[in-house]
Enzyme design. Structure first.
Site, PDB file in Angstrom:
ATOM      1  N   HIS A 274       0.544  -1.363   0.451  1.00 26.02           N
ATOM      2  CA  HIS A 274       0.082   0.128   0.493  1.00 26.02           C
ATOM      3  C   HIS A 274       1.040   1.004  -0.156  1.00 26.02           C
ATOM      4  O   HIS A 274       2.101   1.292   0.803  1.00 26.02           O
ATOM      5  CB  HIS A 274      -1.194  -0.119   1.189  1.00 26.02           C
ATOM      6  CG  HIS A 274      -2.405   1.113   0.775  1.00 26.02           C
ATOM      7  ND1 HIS A 274      -2.269   1.806   1.487  1.00 26.02           N
ATOM      8  CD2 HIS A 274      -3.493   0.107   0.756  1.00 26.02           C
ATOM      9  CE1 HIS A 274      -3.405   2.907   1.202  1.00 26.02           C
ATOM     10  NE2 HIS A 274      -4.137   1.656   0.500  1.00 26.02           N
ATOM     11  N   ASP A 328      -7.805  -5.279   0.177  1.00 25.41           N
ATOM     12  CA  ASP A 328      -8.036  -6.700  -0.682  1.00 25.41           C
ATOM     13  C   ASP A 328      -7.738  -7.758  -0.918  1.00 25.41           C
ATOM     14  O   ASP A 328      -8.226  -8.350  -1.823  1.00 25.41           O
ATOM     15  CB  ASP A 328      -8.057  -5.954  -2.395  1.00 25.41           C
ATOM     16  CG  ASP A 328      -8.319  -4.680  -3.058  1.00 25.41           C
ATOM     17  OD1 ASP A 328      -7.404  -3.990  -2.467  1.00 25.41           O
ATOM     18  OD2 ASP A 328      -9.682  -4.759  -2.681  1.00 25.41           O
TER      19      ASP A 328
HETATM   20  C1  SDX Z   1      -6.627  -0.379  -2.804  1.00 22.96           C
HETATM   21  O1  SDX Z   1      -4.578   3.913  -2.271  1.00 22.96           O
HETATM   22  C2  SDX Z   1      -5.291   3.466  -1.590  1.00 22.96           C
HETATM   23  O2  SDX Z   1      -6.135   3.956  -0.079  1.00 22.96           O
HETATM   24  C3  SDX Z   1      -5.908   2.436  -2.446  1.00 22.96           C
HETATM   25  C4  SDX Z   1      -7.490   1.855  -1.221  1.00 22.96           C
HETATM   26  C5  SDX Z   1      -8.377   2.355  -1.460  1.00 22.96           C
HETATM   27  O3  SDX Z   1      -9.203   1.813  -0.501  1.00 22.96           O
HETATM   28  O4  SDX Z   1      -8.737   3.589  -1.815  1.00 22.96           O
HETATM   29  O5  SDX Z   1      -6.513   1.661  -0.501  1.00 22.96           O
HETATM   30  C6  SDX Z   1      -7.325   1.040  -2.264  1.00 22.96           C
HETATM   31  O6  SDX Z   1      -6.025   0.383  -3.819  1.00 22.96           O
HETATM   32  C7  SDX Z   1      -5.596  -1.217  -2.346  1.00 22.96           C
HETATM   33  C8  SDX Z   1      -4.362  -1.317  -3.248  1.00 22.96           C
HETATM   34  C9  SDX Z   1      -5.198  -3.045  -4.283  1.00 22.96           C
HETATM   35  N1  SDX Z   1      -3.992  -3.336  -5.209  1.00 22.96           N
HETATM   36  C10 SDX Z   1      -2.968  -4.678  -5.287  1.00 22.96           C
HETATM   37  O7  SDX Z   1      -3.422  -5.486  -3.844  1.00 22.96           O
HETATM   38  C11 SDX Z   1      -2.134  -4.668  -6.134  1.00 22.96           C
HETATM   39  C12 SDX Z   1      -1.034  -5.081  -5.602  1.00 22.96           C
HETATM   40  N2  SDX Z   1      -0.162  -4.336  -4.842  1.00 22.96           N
HETATM   41  C13 SDX Z   1       0.908  -3.220  -5.442  1.00 22.96           C
HETATM   42  O8  SDX Z   1       0.548  -3.196  -7.021  1.00 22.96           O
HETATM   43  C14 SDX Z   1       1.403  -2.324  -4.743  1.00 22.96           C
HETATM   44  O9  SDX Z   1       1.674  -2.659  -3.572  1.00 22.96           O
HETATM   45  C15 SDX Z   1       0.708  -0.838  -4.655  1.00 22.96           C
HETATM   46  C16 SDX Z   1       0.079  -0.309  -6.333  1.00 22.96           C
HETATM   47  C17 SDX Z   1      -1.418  -0.722  -3.500  1.00 22.96           C
HETATM   48  C18 SDX Z   1       1.250   0.793  -4.303  1.00 22.96           C
HETATM   49  O10 SDX Z   1       2.291   0.420  -4.832  1.00 22.96           O
HETATM   50  P1  SDX Z   1       3.847   2.173  -4.759  1.00 22.96           P
HETATM   51  O11 SDX Z   1       3.044   2.060  -3.428  1.00 22.96           O
HETATM   52  O12 SDX Z   1       3.106   2.811  -5.894  1.00 22.96           O
HETATM   53  O13 SDX Z   1       4.225   0.856  -4.241  1.00 22.96           O
HETATM   54  P2  SDX Z   1       5.629   0.337  -5.670  1.00 22.96           P
HETATM   55  O14 SDX Z   1       5.220  -0.209  -6.488  1.00 22.96           O
HETATM   56  O15 SDX Z   1       6.562   1.413  -5.645  1.00 22.96           O
HETATM   57  O16 SDX Z   1       6.235  -0.760  -4.563  1.00 22.96           O
HETATM   58  C19 SDX Z   1       7.564  -0.445  -3.942  1.00 22.96           C
HETATM   59  C20 SDX Z   1       8.366  -1.802  -3.429  1.00 22.96           C
HETATM   60  C21 SDX Z   1       8.557  -2.422  -4.473  1.00 22.96           C
HETATM   61  O17 SDX Z   1      10.254  -3.143  -4.473  1.00 22.96           O
HETATM   62  P3  SDX Z   1      11.454  -2.406  -5.046  1.00 22.96           P
HETATM   63  O18 SDX Z   1      11.179  -2.168  -6.825  1.00 22.96           O
HETATM   64  O19 SDX Z   1      11.520  -1.526  -4.395  1.00 22.96           O
HETATM   65  O20 SDX Z   1      12.535  -3.847  -4.593  1.00 22.96           O
HETATM   66  O21 SDX Z   1       7.577  -2.475  -2.821  1.00 22.96           O
HETATM   67  C22 SDX Z   1       7.335  -3.961  -4.263  1.00 22.96           C
HETATM   68  C23 SDX Z   1       8.048  -3.382  -4.903  1.00 22.96           C
HETATM   69  O22 SDX Z   1       8.560  -4.469  -5.843  1.00 22.96           O
HETATM   70  N3  SDX Z   1       6.090  -4.065  -3.593  1.00 22.96           N
HETATM   71  C24 SDX Z   1       5.345  -5.498  -3.740  1.00 22.96           C
HETATM   72  C25 SDX Z   1       3.639  -5.430  -3.989  1.00 22.96           C
HETATM   73  N4  SDX Z   1       3.447  -3.981  -3.294  1.00 22.96           N
HETATM   74  C26 SDX Z   1       4.815  -2.960  -3.308  1.00 22.96           C
HETATM   75  N5  SDX Z   1       6.206  -6.399  -4.091  1.00 22.96           N
HETATM   76  C27 SDX Z   1       5.092  -7.862  -3.977  1.00 22.96           C
HETATM   77  N6  SDX Z   1       3.953  -7.857  -3.542  1.00 22.96           N
HETATM   78  C28 SDX Z   1       3.096  -6.699  -3.881  1.00 22.96           C
HETATM   79  N7  SDX Z   1       2.005  -6.492  -3.309  1.00 22.96           N
END
Ligand code: SDX
Length: 397
Positions: A274, A328
């Protein structure tokens, strides 16, 4: 394009501000609706902790709180509930339009289209008239569930069933969706799910809502814009993908190897991570409790053991990066037990989040400045026209 600093009228050079992909950490508005402490894992709507609202409130009471800023008096709540109940029905024209949608289409696309179509029926744009704003709030809160349920029946080749005036908001939605009156526990738990998903500060779909609202367009276009944004798998669409992931894993014994392979391939684990929370999303914990309540009454879902094992196994590898279950991760297990089809999980998220989107719509109108951020241009500076014969083969598209 160089922006102006409001106070000093000094032209801000975008390169001075520096690139912030996804506007991470950049405050673009002031808001009094929702407060998140991502380090402590705390969420409050208008100052009330989410756990208290989930325990004591109803979705319509929470909707009133989010949109108008205070918990309603008993009379205000009765009036709001009655108004919403009176506006649940949707024009036959909208239902007939939905009958032309392909049954194979995704329900989020059906919802975005039908939500936008409401603007055709309420075309008067009087966003400075409090009564117009109230009426638009009532219509959208009342009609969105009816449209979600209608597409479900239409795509099965059936006629949508009309809302029942004797059923409360959540019970009526489950009735219109499943064609049978839900038991009180299912209706109560579904209503709590709607409270939990109603608002979450400036997430992507709410930001879309505010950007669209800032152009002073109508509220139906604002909601259609937000629905389209919520549909993405990185946002509201994740709840559907979590169940697909749990079914792919299939057995708790396979959870660790799935996790290791995904991390090795830098594949995102759906339902984890998140932008705000660096601990477990407080909503995930409450949803877990709701799932367990349903399992105790109606029997366990074996996917729950897979989810619990995956969460435990992820502590070592993802926990240290602040990546924990978000809203989720467990919501789909609740919806499955309530008999909601998987591709309707995100439309259900939208039914709830309409409350937050409308609260932000009103707030944006209260202190509006059209959103128009800047960019750092990286393209060609200036090029001279070339006749067609003088051009090299185009770069691959
Ligand atoms: C919702 O914003 C809100 O409030 C949203 C929400 C709401 O109520 O409206 O809470 C609802 O959308 C919840 C999120 C649902 N999406 C998912 O579950 C999809 C999986 N999650 C990721 O795509 C991600 O965590 C996000 C999109 C939710 C957040 O992404 P960020 O903050 O942009 O983080 P990032 O993609 O820049 O990742 C930072 C690091 C990376 O690693 P490095 O390259 O630094 O080594 O964290 C890792 C990412 O690879 N990472 C994950 C991960 N999420 C981030 N690694 C594995 N699994 C994951 N889910």
């Amino acid at each position: 394009m160089v922006a102006k600093d409001q106070k000093t009228n000094h032209h801000l050079d975008p390169t001075e501000i520096g690139l912030r992909p996804g506007l991470e950490g950049v405050p673009v508005t002031q808001s009094a609706i929702c407060d998140i402490d991502g380090v402590k894992g705390e969420l409050r709507y208008r100052g009330y902790p989410i756990a208290e609202l989930a325990s004591h409130s109803s979705f319509l009471e929470t909707t009133y709180l989010l949109i108008w800023g205070d918990l309603p008096s008993p009379q205000q709540l009765r009036d709001f509930e009655r108004e919403v109940q009176m506006h649940r029905r949707v024009s036959f024209r909208v239902r007939d339009m939905m009958k032309c949608f392909p049954a194979s289409g995704h329900p989020m696309d059906a919802l975005q289209s039908s939500a936008a179509s409401l603007g055709l029926f309420y075309s008067r744009r009087a966003i400075d008239d409090p009564q117009y704003v109230y009426d638009a709030v009532v219509r959208l809160i009342a009609k969105i569930p009816t449209m979600v349920a209608a597409f479900q029946l239409i795509r099965k080749g059936q006629d949508p069933i009309q809302p029942r005036d004797d059923l409360a908001y959540s019970a009526n939605f489950l009735y219109m969706l499943t064609e049978r009156e839900p038991d009180p526990l299912s209706a109560r738990i579904f209503d709590k799910c709607l409270i939990l998903h109603a608002e979450h500060s400036l997430n992507a779909s709410t930001f879309s809502a505010r950007v669209t609202a800032s152009t002073l367009t109508d509220p139906y276009a604002v909601i259609a814009s937000a629905v389209g944004t919520l549909a993405g798998p990185l946002h509201g669409g994740a709840n559907e993908d979590v169940i697909k992931m749990l079914e792919d894993i299939g057995d708790p014994e396979q959870a660790n190897s799935y996790l290791e392979k995904a991390i090795a391939k830098k594949q995102k684990i759906m339902g984890f991570g998140h932008r705000e929370y660096k601990v477990k999303d407080p909503r995930a914990s409450i949803l877990q409790g709701l799932a367990e309540e349903l399992f105790a009454r109606f029997g366990k879902d074996e996917m729950y053991d897979v989810a619990r094992t995956l969460e435990k196994q992820s502590e070592r590898s993802l926990g240290k990066k602040g990546i924990y279950p978000n809203v989720d991760f467990y919501s789909g297990l609740v919806y499955r037990k309530l008999g909601i089809p998987r591709d309707l999980f995100t439309p259900v998220f939208a039914i709830s989040r309409v409350a937050g989107w409308l609260a932000h719509w009103r707030e944006q109108l209260g202190a509006n400045r059209i959103f128009r951020p800047s960019q750092i241009y990286t393209g060609e500076k200036s090029r001279k026209w070339k006749q067609a014969d003088d051009r090299l083969s185009p770069t691959s598209i």
